[in-house]
Design a protein around this motif. Structure first.
Motif, PDB file in Angstrom:
ATOM      1  N   GLY A 218       0.783  -1.231   0.000  1.00  0.00           N
ATOM      2  CA  GLY A 218       0.000   0.000   0.000  1.00  0.00           C
ATOM      3  C   GLY A 218       0.810   1.275   0.000  1.00  0.00           C
ATOM      4  O   GLY A 218       0.246   2.366   0.008  1.00  0.00           O
ATOM      5  N   GLU A 219       2.153   1.167  -0.016  1.00  0.00           N
ATOM      6  CA  GLU A 219       3.004   2.352   0.047  1.00  0.00           C
ATOM      7  C   GLU A 219       3.928   2.428  -1.166  1.00  0.00           C
ATOM      8  O   GLU A 219       4.438   1.398  -1.624  1.00  0.00           O
ATOM      9  N   LEU A 220       4.150   3.633  -1.660  1.00  0.00           N
ATOM     10  CA  LEU A 220       5.110   3.822  -2.743  1.00  0.00           C
ATOM     11  C   LEU A 220       6.511   3.463  -2.271  1.00  0.00           C
ATOM     12  O   LEU A 220       6.904   3.758  -1.142  1.00  0.00           O
ATOM     13  N   VAL A 221       7.266   2.820  -3.160  1.00  0.00           N
ATOM     14  CA  VAL A 221       8.671   2.546  -2.896  1.00  0.00           C
ATOM     15  C   VAL A 221       9.487   3.676  -3.525  1.00  0.00           C
ATOM     16  O   VAL A 221       9.391   3.931  -4.723  1.00  0.00           O
ATOM     17  N   HIS A 222      10.299   4.364  -2.695  1.00  0.00           N
ATOM     18  CA  HIS A 222      11.079   5.494  -3.185  1.00  0.00           C
ATOM     19  C   HIS A 222      12.558   5.179  -3.346  1.00  0.00           C
ATOM     20  O   HIS A 222      13.218   5.731  -4.212  1.00  0.00           O
ATOM     21  N   GLY A 223      13.094   4.299  -2.501  1.00  0.00           N
ATOM     22  CA  GLY A 223      14.512   3.974  -2.579  1.00  0.00           C
ATOM     23  C   GLY A 223      15.393   5.013  -1.916  1.00  0.00           C
ATOM     24  O   GLY A 223      14.907   6.007  -1.360  1.00  0.00           O
ATOM     25  N   GLU A 224      16.702   4.784  -1.990  1.00  0.00           N
ATOM     26  CA  GLU A 224      17.678   5.617  -1.276  1.00  0.00           C
ATOM     27  C   GLU A 224      17.622   7.078  -1.681  1.00  0.00           C
ATOM     28  O   GLU A 224      17.696   7.973  -0.850  1.00  0.00           O
ATOM     29  N   ILE A 225      17.534   7.350  -2.978  1.00  0.00           N
ATOM     30  CA  ILE A 225      17.546   8.755  -3.443  1.00  0.00           C
ATOM     31  C   ILE A 225      16.237   9.130  -4.138  1.00  0.00           C
ATOM     32  O   ILE A 225      16.173  10.107  -4.878  1.00  0.00           O
ATOM     33  N   GLY A 226      15.191   8.319  -3.912  1.00  0.00           N
ATOM     34  CA  GLY A 226      13.894   8.629  -4.507  1.00  0.00           C
ATOM     35  C   GLY A 226      13.753   8.207  -5.957  1.00  0.00           C
ATOM     36  O   GLY A 226      12.831   8.631  -6.646  1.00  0.00           O
ATOM     37  N   ALA A 227      14.665   7.366  -6.438  1.00  0.00           N
ATOM     38  CA  ALA A 227      14.666   6.995  -7.853  1.00  0.00           C
ATOM     39  C   ALA A 227      14.086   5.612  -8.128  1.00  0.00           C
ATOM     40  O   ALA A 227      14.203   5.105  -9.245  1.00  0.00           O
ATOM     41  N   ALA A 228      13.467   4.986  -7.129  1.00  0.00           N
ATOM     42  CA  ALA A 228      12.842   3.684  -7.369  1.00  0.00           C
ATOM     43  C   ALA A 228      11.737   3.813  -8.415  1.00  0.00           C
ATOM     44  O   ALA A 228      11.108   4.864  -8.538  1.00  0.00           O
ATOM     45  N   GLY A 229      11.521   2.768  -9.179  1.00  0.00           N
ATOM     46  CA  GLY A 229      10.468   2.787 -10.194  1.00  0.00           C
ATOM     47  C   GLY A 229      10.932   3.245 -11.559  1.00  0.00           C
ATOM     48  O   GLY A 229      10.111   3.486 -12.442  1.00  0.00           O
ATOM     49  N   GLU A 230      12.258   3.347 -11.769  1.00  0.00           N
ATOM     50  CA  GLU A 230      12.766   3.722 -13.092  1.00  0.00           C
ATOM     51  C   GLU A 230      12.728   2.499 -14.021  1.00  0.00           C
ATOM     52  O   GLU A 230      13.756   2.007 -14.498  1.00  0.00           O
ATOM     53  N   ILE A 231      11.506   2.039 -14.255  1.00  0.00           N
ATOM     54  CA  ILE A 231      11.295   0.822 -15.021  1.00  0.00           C
ATOM     55  C   ILE A 231      11.780   0.979 -16.459  1.00  0.00           C
ATOM     56  O   ILE A 231      12.268   0.033 -17.079  1.00  0.00           O
ATOM     57  N   GLY A 232      11.678   2.186 -16.991  1.00  0.00           N
ATOM     58  CA  GLY A 232      12.113   2.433 -18.362  1.00  0.00           C
ATOM     59  C   GLY A 232      13.591   2.200 -18.581  1.00  0.00           C
ATOM     60  O   GLY A 232      14.035   2.040 -19.724  1.00  0.00           O
ATOM     61  N   HIS A 233      14.357   2.154 -17.491  1.00  0.00           N
ATOM     62  CA  HIS A 233      15.803   1.971 -17.625  1.00  0.00           C
ATOM     63  C   HIS A 233      16.260   0.596 -17.153  1.00  0.00           C
ATOM     64  O   HIS A 233      17.452   0.380 -16.910  1.00  0.00           O
ATOM     65  N   MET A 234      15.311  -0.353 -17.083  1.00  0.00           N
ATOM     66  CA  MET A 234      15.685  -1.762 -16.947  1.00  0.00           C
ATOM     67  C   MET A 234      16.333  -2.196 -18.260  1.00  0.00           C
ATOM     68  O   MET A 234      15.834  -1.881 -19.344  1.00  0.00           O
ATOM     69  N   THR A 235      17.433  -2.928 -18.172  1.00  0.00           N
ATOM     70  CA  THR A 235      18.097  -3.413 -19.385  1.00  0.00           C
ATOM     71  C   THR A 235      17.384  -4.665 -19.891  1.00  0.00           C
ATOM     72  O   THR A 235      17.266  -5.653 -19.172  1.00  0.00           O
ATOM     73  N   VAL A 236      16.888  -4.599 -21.119  1.00  0.00           N
ATOM     74  CA  VAL A 236      16.217  -5.760 -21.716  1.00  0.00           C
ATOM     75  C   VAL A 236      16.988  -6.305 -22.922  1.00  0.00           C
ATOM     76  O   VAL A 236      16.660  -7.363 -23.442  1.00  0.00           O
ATOM     77  N   ASP A 237      18.004  -5.560 -23.368  1.00  0.00           N
ATOM     78  CA  ASP A 237      18.859  -6.008 -24.475  1.00  0.00           C
ATOM     79  C   ASP A 237      20.227  -5.343 -24.326  1.00  0.00           C
ATOM     80  O   ASP A 237      20.420  -4.213 -24.774  1.00  0.00           O
ATOM     81  N   PRO A 238      21.198  -6.040 -23.691  1.00  0.00           N
ATOM     82  CA  PRO A 238      22.502  -5.424 -23.403  1.00  0.00           C
ATOM     83  C   PRO A 238      23.257  -4.936 -24.639  1.00  0.00           C
ATOM     84  O   PRO A 238      24.139  -4.083 -24.530  1.00  0.00           O
ATOM     85  N   THR A 239      22.903  -5.431 -25.797  1.00  0.00           N
ATOM     86  CA  THR A 239      23.574  -4.987 -27.034  1.00  0.00           C
ATOM     87  C   THR A 239      22.652  -4.108 -27.879  1.00  0.00           C
ATOM     88  O   THR A 239      22.913  -3.894 -29.063  1.00  0.00           O
ATOM     89  N   GLY A 240      21.600  -3.609 -27.273  1.00  0.00           N
ATOM     90  CA  GLY A 240      20.573  -2.893 -28.022  1.00  0.00           C
ATOM     91  C   GLY A 240      20.872  -1.426 -28.247  1.00  0.00           C
ATOM     92  O   GLY A 240      22.015  -0.972 -28.202  1.00  0.00           O
ATOM     93  N   TYR A 241      19.808  -0.687 -28.479  1.00  0.00           N
ATOM     94  CA  TYR A 241      19.917   0.739 -28.789  1.00  0.00           C
ATOM     95  C   TYR A 241      20.501   1.519 -27.607  1.00  0.00           C
ATOM     96  O   TYR A 241      20.264   1.178 -26.444  1.00  0.00           O
ATOM     97  N   GLU A 242      21.196   2.609 -27.927  1.00  0.00           N
ATOM     98  CA  GLU A 242      21.698   3.484 -26.875  1.00  0.00           C
ATOM     99  C   GLU A 242      20.553   4.357 -26.367  1.00  0.00           C
ATOM    100  O   GLU A 242      19.770   4.901 -27.140  1.00  0.00           O
ATOM    101  N   CYS A 243      20.478   4.484 -25.052  1.00  0.00           N
ATOM    102  CA  CYS A 243      19.410   5.257 -24.411  1.00  0.00           C
ATOM    103  C   CYS A 243      19.914   6.664 -24.099  1.00  0.00           C
ATOM    104  O   CYS A 243      21.116   6.905 -24.009  1.00  0.00           O
ATOM    105  N   THR A 244      18.976   7.569 -23.906  1.00  0.00           N
ATOM    106  CA  THR A 244      19.341   8.937 -23.538  1.00  0.00           C
ATOM    107  C   THR A 244      20.052   8.993 -22.197  1.00  0.00           C
ATOM    108  O   THR A 244      20.750   9.969 -21.897  1.00  0.00           O
ATOM    109  N   CYS A 245      19.905   7.936 -21.384  1.00  0.00           N
ATOM    110  CA  CYS A 245      20.560   7.908 -20.075  1.00  0.00           C
ATOM    111  C   CYS A 245      22.027   7.519 -20.181  1.00  0.00           C
ATOM    112  O   CYS A 245      22.766   7.608 -19.203  1.00  0.00           O
TER     113      CYS A 245
END
Length: 327
Positions: free
Chosen positions: A152-179
């Motif tokens: 029932g509670e949001l997970v924030h993590g150490e610096i409030g950056a939890a939930g950066e699902i868009g930056h999970m690696t799904v293809d280590p040899t894939g496209y370069e990300c803006t990050c």
């Protein structure tokens, strides 16, 4: 705790949305104003204050009539200080003292969190999450964002950056990300990523189809066009969605294995493809999730659309009020 209404604010790069909600998450009234990011975003907070004060004046209301103001904002949010920094689409390059300014000039307490987290709360509370305690929200738009809710509670993590699902690696040899990393989910499952896959794969796809011809002709395609073509049975469109859904299923499988949520909610503009997309993600979730988890984790399409932010913002206030009353 008195039965007072709540003001929810969803701060976006184009529009600032406001809503008056009940403690049950029902919207009683809503309105919006344009976001003015000029002059390093210095007009944004005063315009929020002016809009809230004007609403109260027009409706003969005072600060004590409200439980609080909840707000979702882009950028890095410091919940304790009530500040935001790094919201570059708002031209906020320096720390913005939102709580100090808004509470100081409306007289109403302000509670603030990241906009993706706030949308997650809205969907979990009165949307597709059915108020279940363990829910993950993934928003597929220009980028990929998300929010994680555990017990029932949001997970924030150490610096409030939890939930950066868009930056999970799904293809280590894939496209370069803006990050700066390679193969982030955002590079292949956002609206931009779906278009990129279609553009890059068209020439090598063996079968001739209307979508393939359109891509090769240099037509201005987008994710909706690709998804609509797939829905209509275009073989190349289906191949693109298979590829995208494989990446999404991999991400959802890893999320499910780690957190064991009851529901993973898919939102954002891409989610307008509805159950068609959800079924593909479910297929690949079953490939990547642990057997018992794949049976218990539901994939659902978001239900609140543009209201998720203001409803979720309102729930921030409610949660804080409950915490105080339990002390």
């Amino acid at each position: 705790m008195e039965n007072k209404n709540i003001i929810g604010v969803d701060l976006g790069g184009t529009t600032i949305k406001f809503a008056i909600t009940t403690r049950e998450g029902e919207i009683l009234e809503k309105w919006s104003i344009k976001t003015d990011p000029s002059d390093e975003g210095s007009h944004i907070t005063p315009s929020i204050i002016h809009s809230i004060n004007s609403y109260m004046s027009q409706n003969n209301l005072k600060a004590s009539d409200f439980l609080g103001i909840g707000m979702g904002s882009p950028g890095t949010v410091n919940k304790k200080k009530g500040t935001v920094i790094g919201a570059y689409n708002l031209n906020w390059k320096t720390e913005q003292p939102l709580e100090e300014m808004i509470k100081g000039q409306t007289g109403i307490p302000l509670y603030i969190d990241n906009d993706a987290n706030v949308a997650a709360l809205g969907e979990q509370w009165v949307g597709a999450g059915n108020n279940e305690p363990d829910v993950v929200f993934i928003t597929l738009g220009t980028g990929v964002g998300g929010g994680v809710i555990v017990n029932g509670e949001l997970v924030h993590g150490e610096i409030g950056a939890a939930g950066e699902i868009g930056h999970m690696t799904v293809d280590p040899t894939g496209y370069e990300c803006t990050c700066g990393k390679k193969g982030c989910l955002e590079t292949v499952a956002s609206a931009t990523g779906i278009k990129r896959i279609a553009t890059d794969d068209a020439a090598s796809f063996e079968q001739d189809t209307p979508l393939k011809a359109s891509v090769l002709a240099g037509d201005n395609i987008n994710a909706k066009i690709i998804l609509d073509a797939a829905k209509d049975g275009d073989a190349f469109g289906l191949a693109v969605i298979e590829k995208v859904s494989n990446y999404l299923g991999l991400a959802c499988g890893n999320i499910a294995n780690l957190l064991n949520p009851s529901t993973i909610i898919i939102g954002g503009g891409v989610s307008k493809a509805g159950e068609f997309l959800a079924d593909y993600i479910r297929k690949y979730l079953a490939v990547y999730a642990f057997p018992t988890i794949r049976k218990s984790t539901k994939i659902r399409i978001a239900e609140l659309s543009n209201d998720a932010g203001v409803i979720g913002a309102s729930s921030l206030v409610l949660k804080e009020a409950i915490h105080k009353s339990n002390k």
